[in-house]
Design a protein around this motif. Structure first.
Motif, short mmCIF file in Angstrom:
data_model
loop_
_atom_site.label_atom_id
_atom_site.label_comp_id
_atom_site.label_asym_id
_atom_site.label_seq_id
_atom_site.Cartn_x
_atom_site.Cartn_y
_atom_site.Cartn_z
N UNK A 386 -12.71 -16.06 -27.51
CA UNK A 386 -11.33 -16.48 -27.29
C UNK A 386 -11.19 -17.91 -27.76
N UNK A 387 -10.09 -18.19 -28.45
CA UNK A 387 -9.89 -19.55 -28.92
C UNK A 387 -8.62 -19.69 -29.72
N UNK A 388 -8.21 -20.93 -29.99
CA UNK A 388 -6.97 -21.17 -30.75
C UNK A 388 -7.16 -20.84 -32.23
N UNK A 389 -6.05 -20.53 -32.88
CA UNK A 389 -6.03 -20.26 -34.31
C UNK A 389 -5.50 -21.47 -35.07
N UNK A 390 -5.68 -21.45 -36.39
CA UNK A 390 -5.25 -22.59 -37.20
C UNK A 390 -3.74 -22.77 -37.20
N UNK A 391 -2.99 -21.68 -37.04
CA UNK A 391 -1.53 -21.79 -37.08
C UNK A 391 -0.93 -22.12 -35.72
N UNK A 392 -1.76 -22.45 -34.75
CA UNK A 392 -1.26 -22.80 -33.43
C UNK A 392 -1.26 -21.67 -32.43
N UNK A 393 -1.59 -20.48 -32.89
CA UNK A 393 -1.64 -19.34 -31.99
C UNK A 393 -2.96 -19.27 -31.23
N UNK A 394 -3.18 -18.12 -30.62
CA UNK A 394 -4.38 -17.93 -29.80
C UNK A 394 -4.82 -16.48 -29.95
N UNK A 395 -6.12 -16.27 -30.01
CA UNK A 395 -6.67 -14.93 -30.23
C UNK A 395 -7.74 -14.63 -29.19
N UNK A 396 -7.73 -13.41 -28.70
CA UNK A 396 -8.74 -12.91 -27.77
C UNK A 396 -9.32 -11.66 -28.40
N UNK A 397 -10.64 -11.63 -28.58
CA UNK A 397 -11.33 -10.49 -29.18
C UNK A 397 -12.45 -10.06 -28.24
N UNK A 398 -12.50 -8.75 -28.00
CA UNK A 398 -13.56 -8.19 -27.16
C UNK A 398 -14.03 -6.89 -27.80
N UNK A 399 -15.35 -6.68 -27.71
CA UNK A 399 -15.95 -5.44 -28.20
C UNK A 399 -16.72 -4.82 -27.04
N UNK A 400 -16.29 -3.64 -26.61
CA UNK A 400 -16.82 -3.00 -25.41
C UNK A 400 -17.58 -1.75 -25.82
N UNK A 401 -18.89 -1.77 -25.84
CA UNK A 401 -19.66 -0.59 -26.25
C UNK A 401 -19.64 0.49 -25.18
N UNK A 402 -19.83 1.72 -25.61
CA UNK A 402 -19.92 2.83 -24.67
C UNK A 402 -20.59 3.99 -25.36
N UNK A 403 -21.09 4.91 -24.54
CA UNK A 403 -21.73 6.11 -25.03
C UNK A 403 -20.70 7.24 -24.99
N UNK A 404 -20.47 7.85 -26.12
CA UNK A 404 -19.44 8.90 -26.18
C UNK A 404 -19.77 10.07 -25.27
#
Length: 409
Positions: A386-404
């Motif tokens: 999670x962190x700010x973007x160059x254009x002043x916005x903000x981004x949250x990225x998550x990758x949640x693994x699981x077993x199908x």
């Protein structure tokens, strides 16, 4: 701070010859319940038998009857005090060893009757198993005085070796019992600490859930109240002031909630009874944010297989916290929510543009939101950024693994 050896020795001597020994602690229930009612009568019969045997042995020495009865009583008395007062029993034994030596048979290995000898050994064994080492050293030294003074040279070494063996074995028994008690105490403390830690972890989880839910909805209320005069036509001034008051109350509630969140983490243990949301509830949550005036676009690519409930709950909470943060810290921004399958994981992304208006005065995050999202992702073995973007916005990225294969239908 360690005590001086001389002080330790003096305290051991005083406890051995003067201080009253406390009765031993007994379990609440006897070890052999079936035999407990018979122990008293059996012990009484044993004492009577030993008294009779001692009396017969003393009669062979040709002593007057009162002296014979007194010696027999002095021989048996330590055994009566032994179960509850071992040190008192040992003191009586020393007195008996010093006194009961008149008219001893010539050539006998020791000047005492057999009952006193066997009883003295039993008393020493019990005392050695109950008293600590400084007291035990004085018990051994004082007991050896009548032995050295009244036993012939040929038997002194053997008797002293027997006494030393009893004292060493008794000390080993006492040390083993003390270690087992300490281990049991430590085990109980460890179990209580484990229970306390589990309670604290549960409280932290509940506090995080409360923060996610309440902060999100309170933020939506504040945003909806602030934007209502601009979204609704012909809003009169009293209604406009009412909306401003509602927004202010919501902001104050958010501030108070953050102040109390630390207390909530430690002192709230209420049960969790509400159903847990998942991926199927994302649309409802996004619709609520839109109604509150937050422009949100949702792109959800449902996975081919069912997603496990913990993964769905984590994705829901991450999106919820991302929308709440955008509403709080970037008023007027546009938000994109993307949830899609990424191999054996679920990718969650929440991005907002720079806000068109500055955040309300005093609006500061508590830090629990980002921490909570990161903890949820790590708990599933995933990654989070999670962190700010160059254009002043903000981004949250998550990758949640699981077993199908473990997904919920």
């Amino acid at each position: 701070m360690e005590k001086h050896p001389a002080r330790v020795a003096w305290q051991g001597l005083r406890r051995a010859v003067w201080d009253a020994d406390a009765p031993p602690s007994r379990p609440s229930s006897p070890r052999w319940p079936a035999l407990a009612p018979y122990l008293g009568p059996i012990g009484l019969l044993a004492v009577v038998g030993l008294f009779a045997a001692t009396l017969a042995s003393e009669n062979e020495r040709g002593l007057p009857a009162p002296v014979t009865i007194g010696f027999a009583a002095l021989t048996v008395a330590p055994l009566l005090a032994l179960p509850r007062r071992p040190l008192l029993s040992w003191r009586l034994t020393v007195v008996a060893l010093c006194v009961c030596t008149f008219n001893a048979p010539a050539g006998a290995p020791w000047p005492w009757n057999p009952v006193l000898v066997l009883g003295s050994l039993l008393v020493l064994a019990v005392v050695a198993a109950r008293v600590d080492r400084p007291v035990l050293l004085w018990v051994g030294l004082i007991t050896s005085v009548p032995v050295l003074a009244q036993v012939d040279r040929g038997n002194r070494i053997g008797i002293l070796a027997l006494l030393l063996t009893l004292l060493v074995l008794g000390d080993l028994v006492r040390g083993n019992r003390t270690s087992r008690r300490a281990l049991a105490t430590q085990t109980a403390l460890s179990e209580r600490e484990t229970e306390r830690r589990a309670v604290l972890e549960e409280r932290t989880r509940i506090a995080r859930e409360m923060h996610d839910v309440v902060a999100h909805h309170m933020s939506m209320i504040a945003v909806q109240a602030e934007t209502a005069p601009y979204r609704l036509a012909d809003v009169r001034e009293p209604a406009r002031q009412e909306f401003v008051a509602i927004a202010g109350a919501a902001r104050e509630a958010l501030t108070d909630m953050r102040r109390l969140l630390g207390v909530l983490r430690n002192d709230f243990t209420g049960p969790e009874t509400a159903p847990k949301p998942g991926l199927a509830d994302l649309g409802t949550m996004v619709d609520g944010a839109r109604r509150a005036g937050l422009p949100v676009r949702l792109e959800a690519d449902p996975p081919r297989a069912a997603v496990p409930a913990p993964v769905g709950l984590a994705a829901y909470r991450i999106v919820q916290e991302g929308l709440a943060n955008a509403a709080r810290h970037a008023p007027g921004s546009e938000v994109w929510v993307t949830v899609r399958a990424d191999g054996d994981a679920l990718a969650v992304r929440v991005v907002n543009t720079a806000g068109s208006a500055p955040p309300p005065t005093g609006e500061r995050g508590s830090g629990h939101g980002v921490v909570g999202m990161r903890e949820r992702a790590r708990a599933l073995g995933g990654t989070f950024t999670a962190g700010p973007l160059d254009d002043g916005g903000y981004a949250v990225d998550a990758r949640l693994p699981y077993d199908e294969e473990s997904g919920d239908a």
